[in-house]
Design a protein around this motif. Sequence first.
Motif, PDB file in Angstrom:
ATOM      1  N   VAL A  14      67.981  54.622  88.463  1.00  0.00           N
ATOM      2  CA  VAL A  14      67.328  54.845  89.752  1.00  0.00           C
ATOM      3  C   VAL A  14      66.390  53.704  90.110  1.00  0.00           C
ATOM      4  N   ALA A  15      65.628  53.233  89.111  1.00  0.00           N
ATOM      5  CA  ALA A  15      64.660  52.169  89.407  1.00  0.00           C
ATOM      6  C   ALA A  15      65.358  50.922  89.919  1.00  0.00           C
ATOM      7  N   SER A  16      66.415  50.536  89.224  1.00  0.00           N
ATOM      8  CA  SER A  16      67.164  49.345  89.628  1.00  0.00           C
ATOM      9  C   SER A  16      67.825  49.552  90.984  1.00  0.00           C
ATOM     10  N   THR A  17      68.386  50.739  91.167  1.00  0.00           N
ATOM     11  CA  THR A  17      69.055  51.050  92.434  1.00  0.00           C
ATOM     12  C   THR A  17      68.074  51.015  93.595  1.00  0.00           C
ATOM     13  N   ASP A  19      65.111  49.455  93.787  1.00  0.00           N
ATOM     14  CA  ASP A  19      64.620  48.104  94.039  1.00  0.00           C
ATOM     15  C   ASP A  19      65.656  47.295  94.815  1.00  0.00           C
ATOM     16  N   THR A  20      66.917  47.381  94.396  1.00  0.00           N
ATOM     17  CA  THR A  20      67.999  46.660  95.081  1.00  0.00           C
ATOM     18  C   THR A  20      68.177  47.161  96.505  1.00  0.00           C
ATOM     19  N   TYR A  21      68.129  48.478  96.663  1.00  0.00           N
ATOM     20  CA  TYR A  21      68.343  49.106  97.971  1.00  0.00           C
ATOM     21  C   TYR A  21      67.303  48.612  98.978  1.00  0.00           C
ATOM     22  N   PHE A  22      66.028  48.645  98.592  1.00  0.00           N
ATOM     23  CA  PHE A  22      64.967  48.305  99.529  1.00  0.00           C
ATOM     24  C   PHE A  22      64.820  46.800  99.737  1.00  0.00           C
ATOM     25  N   GLN A  23      65.193  46.001  98.736  1.00  0.00           N
ATOM     26  CA  GLN A  23      65.094  44.554  98.889  1.00  0.00           C
ATOM     27  C   GLN A  23      66.122  44.020  99.875  1.00  0.00           C
ATOM     28  N   ASN A  24      67.166  44.788 100.153  1.00  0.00           N
ATOM     29  CA  ASN A  24      68.222  44.337 101.059  1.00  0.00           C
ATOM     30  C   ASN A  24      67.814  44.370 102.528  1.00  0.00           C
ATOM     31  N   PHE A  25      66.683  45.024 102.824  1.00  0.00           N
ATOM     32  CA  PHE A  25      66.271  45.153 104.217  1.00  0.00           C
ATOM     33  C   PHE A  25      65.414  43.971 104.657  1.00  0.00           C
ATOM     34  N   ASN A  26      65.601  43.569 105.914  1.00  0.00           N
ATOM     35  CA  ASN A  26      64.803  42.505 106.496  1.00  0.00           C
ATOM     36  C   ASN A  26      63.324  42.887 106.472  1.00  0.00           C
ATOM     37  N   ASN A  38      56.738  48.670  94.116  1.00  0.00           N
ATOM     38  CA  ASN A  38      56.546  48.291  92.715  1.00  0.00           C
ATOM     39  C   ASN A  38      55.946  49.433  91.903  1.00  0.00           C
ATOM     40  N   LEU A  39      55.035  50.199  92.530  1.00  0.00           N
ATOM     41  CA  LEU A  39      54.424  51.337  91.848  1.00  0.00           C
ATOM     42  C   LEU A  39      55.467  52.393  91.496  1.00  0.00           C
ATOM     43  N   ILE A  40      56.337  52.702  92.465  1.00  0.00           N
ATOM     44  CA  ILE A  40      57.371  53.721  92.245  1.00  0.00           C
ATOM     45  C   ILE A  40      58.357  53.274  91.175  1.00  0.00           C
ATOM     46  N   THR A  41      58.822  52.030  91.268  1.00  0.00           N
ATOM     47  CA  THR A  41      59.805  51.555  90.293  1.00  0.00           C
ATOM     48  C   THR A  41      59.212  51.465  88.891  1.00  0.00           C
ATOM     49  N   SER A  42      57.934  51.103  88.788  1.00  0.00           N
ATOM     50  CA  SER A  42      57.313  51.023  87.463  1.00  0.00           C
ATOM     51  C   SER A  42      57.196  52.401  86.824  1.00  0.00           C
ATOM     52  N   ILE A 269      69.496  48.348 117.600  1.00  0.00           N
ATOM     53  CA  ILE A 269      70.153  49.545 117.066  1.00  0.00           C
ATOM     54  C   ILE A 269      70.284  49.451 115.550  1.00  0.00           C
ATOM     55  N   GLU A 270      70.676  48.281 115.054  1.00  0.00           N
ATOM     56  CA  GLU A 270      70.804  48.088 113.610  1.00  0.00           C
ATOM     57  C   GLU A 270      69.452  48.201 112.910  1.00  0.00           C
ATOM     58  N   SER A 271      68.411  47.701 113.549  1.00  0.00           N
ATOM     59  CA  SER A 271      67.070  47.789 112.963  1.00  0.00           C
ATOM     60  C   SER A 271      66.585  49.232 112.906  1.00  0.00           C
ATOM     61  N   LYS A 272      66.882  50.011 113.951  1.00  0.00           N
ATOM     62  CA  LYS A 272      66.553  51.437 113.924  1.00  0.00           C
ATOM     63  C   LYS A 272      67.257  52.124 112.760  1.00  0.00           C
ATOM     64  N   ARG A 273      68.541  51.826 112.607  1.00  0.00           N
ATOM     65  CA  ARG A 273      69.316  52.423 111.525  1.00  0.00           C
ATOM     66  C   ARG A 273      68.741  52.029 110.170  1.00  0.00           C
ATOM     67  N   ASP A 274      68.395  50.752 109.992  1.00  0.00           N
ATOM     68  CA  ASP A 274      67.846  50.290 108.721  1.00  0.00           C
ATOM     69  C   ASP A 274      66.503  50.946 108.420  1.00  0.00           C
ATOM     70  N   SER A 275      65.697  51.120 109.450  1.00  0.00           N
ATOM     71  CA  SER A 275      64.408  51.785 109.270  1.00  0.00           C
ATOM     72  C   SER A 275      64.608  53.224 108.804  1.00  0.00           C
ATOM     73  N   LEU A 276      65.562  53.918 109.426  1.00  0.00           N
ATOM     74  CA  LEU A 276      65.845  55.306 109.053  1.00  0.00           C
ATOM     75  C   LEU A 276      66.524  55.409 107.692  1.00  0.00           C
ATOM     76  N   LYS A 277      67.334  54.412 107.325  1.00  0.00           N
ATOM     77  CA  LYS A 277      68.000  54.433 106.023  1.00  0.00           C
ATOM     78  C   LYS A 277      66.989  54.431 104.884  1.00  0.00           C
ATOM     79  N   GLN A 278      65.887  53.748 105.077  1.00  0.00           N
ATOM     80  CA  GLN A 278      64.837  53.729 104.052  1.00  0.00           C
ATOM     81  C   GLN A 278      64.156  55.099 103.954  1.00  0.00           C
ATOM     82  N   LYS A 279      63.890  55.690 105.106  1.00  0.00           N
ATOM     83  CA  LYS A 279      63.263  57.012 105.138  1.00  0.00           C
ATOM     84  C   LYS A 279      64.182  58.055 104.493  1.00  0.00           C
ATOM     85  N   VAL A 280      65.479  57.954 104.775  1.00  0.00           N
ATOM     86  CA  VAL A 280      66.462  58.880 104.204  1.00  0.00           C
ATOM     87  C   VAL A 280      66.505  58.768 102.684  1.00  0.00           C
ATOM     88  N   TRP A 281      66.458  57.544 102.174  1.00  0.00           N
ATOM     89  CA  TRP A 281      66.480  57.338 100.707  1.00  0.00           C
ATOM     90  C   TRP A 281      65.277  58.020 100.061  1.00  0.00           C
TER      91      TRP A 281
END
Length: 420
Positions: A14-17, A19-26, A38-42, A269-281
Motif C-alpha cells: 500500500v505504501a509504495s502504491t 506514493d506512486t499513485y499520488f506522485q503521478n499527479f501534476n 510522507n507521514l501516511i506512507t511512513s 476537465i482532466e484536472s477536475k478528474r485528477d483532483s477527484l481521483k486523489q480524493k477517491v483514493w
Amino acid sequence: MGQLCSSDVEELNVASTMDTYFQNFNMINKIISEETLNLITSKLITGDTGSLGVIIDGVLKKVTNASLNIAVTGECGSGKSSFINALRGLKPGDEQSADIGVVETTMEPTTYQHPKFPTVIFWDLPGIGTTNFPPEEYLKKVKFGEYDFFIIISSTCFKDTDVQLAKAIKDMGKHFYFVRSKIDIDLQSEQKHKPKTFDQGKFLEQIRNKCLQGFRQSEMETPQIFLISSDEVFEYDTPILMKTILSDLSTKKRHIFMLSLPNITDEVIESKRDSLKQKVWLEAFKNALWATLPLGITSNYDKKKVENSLSEYRALFGVDDASLQKLATYSKVPVEQLKSIIESPHLLEKKKNESASKIFFKWVEKFCLANGGLLAMGFYFRNTLFLQLYMLDKVASDAKILLKKTFSEKGWISPQVKTS
C-alpha cells in the motif's frame, strides 16, 4: 480501528502504491501536501496504522470544506458581473446571476455564491477609481483580510489607481491578477474597421502592450495581463488565468477551486478528474481500514451509495439532467440528442447474462466483507477504488464530448479542445 501488522502492509504494497499513485499527479492538481503524504506512507511502512484513519479523515475534511473568497474589483462597466457569472457557469438572466450594468453607489462589497459550491464566494468590489480613498484605506474599507486573492478588471487601460492598489495588495502578502476584459468586442470592432489588414495575434499583442504602459512608468514589476471575454470564456487567456491561480493557491484550496471551474477546456476537465481521483483514493483507503473489522463496512457498500457517487460526479462535471437541459437550451440542440452521445446516465444499468465467474467472485467478496480481515480490506479497497475511478473516467469523457459538441454547434472549433 483495527491494526495492520507490517507484513500485512508489505503484502498489499500500500505504501509504495500510494506514493506512486499520488506522485503521478501534476503539482497544481495535488490536493495533499508532500508532508502529509510522507507521514501516511511512513506509518504504513512501519505498521503504525492506528491513527491513519484520523489523519486521512482530517485531510478529506480540509479539502471538502475549504472556503474560497475571490475579490473582483474594477470600475462600473468593466465587466465584473459578466466575469463573475462566467466563472460560476451562469449567464445573464439565470437564477443567482449577478446583475450587469448596475451603477455603483456604495462601498459595500456584493457577494455571489457559486451555485454548486456555496463555500466559493465571489465579492464584487467597487473600483478604487470610483472612490477618493488611497489604496491602503480602500483595502481596509472593503475588508481586505477576507479575500484569498484579487482580480483587477478593466475594459480599457489600467489606471494609476489600479497600479497603486496592486502594490498595496502585494505589500500585504496576497496575490492579484490583472484582467483585460471584453476582448471579443475589441476584436470585432478592429476587424470591422480594418478588414484587409486585420491580424488577430498582432492586435491582441497591441492591447497587451498598451495595458502594460502604465506599469512601465511606475516602479512596479511588470505583471502578466490576461485577455479575456466573459461571453467566450473558452477562448483567449481564461484557461491560462485559471491555471495561474491554481498554482498560487494552497494545496487544500486547489480542490474546491478546480471543481468550481466551468468546463472550458479538456485540460480543465482532466484536472477536475485528477483532483477527484486523489480524493477517491483517500476515501477508499480510509473505508478499507474500517473493513478489517467484521461487518465494519458492509452497510456502506451498497447500490444506493454507488448511485449517489455517480450522480455527484455527473453534477460536478455538468452532465447531469439539469445541466444537460441548460446546455440544450443554450446550444439550441434537443436534450435527447445530447443524452444519446454520452454514457454516464445509463452506466449502472444491469447487464444481462453475467458470467458464472463474476457471480462467484461477488459471493466471495460478500463473504470477505462480512467476516473482515486483510482479505476484506483488499477486496473493499480495490473494488471501491476501481469502481469510483471507472465512473469518474466515464463522466469526464462525457464532459469532453459535450464540450466538443458545444464548439461544433457554435461553429468555432477551439485549438484548446482535443479529441479524446
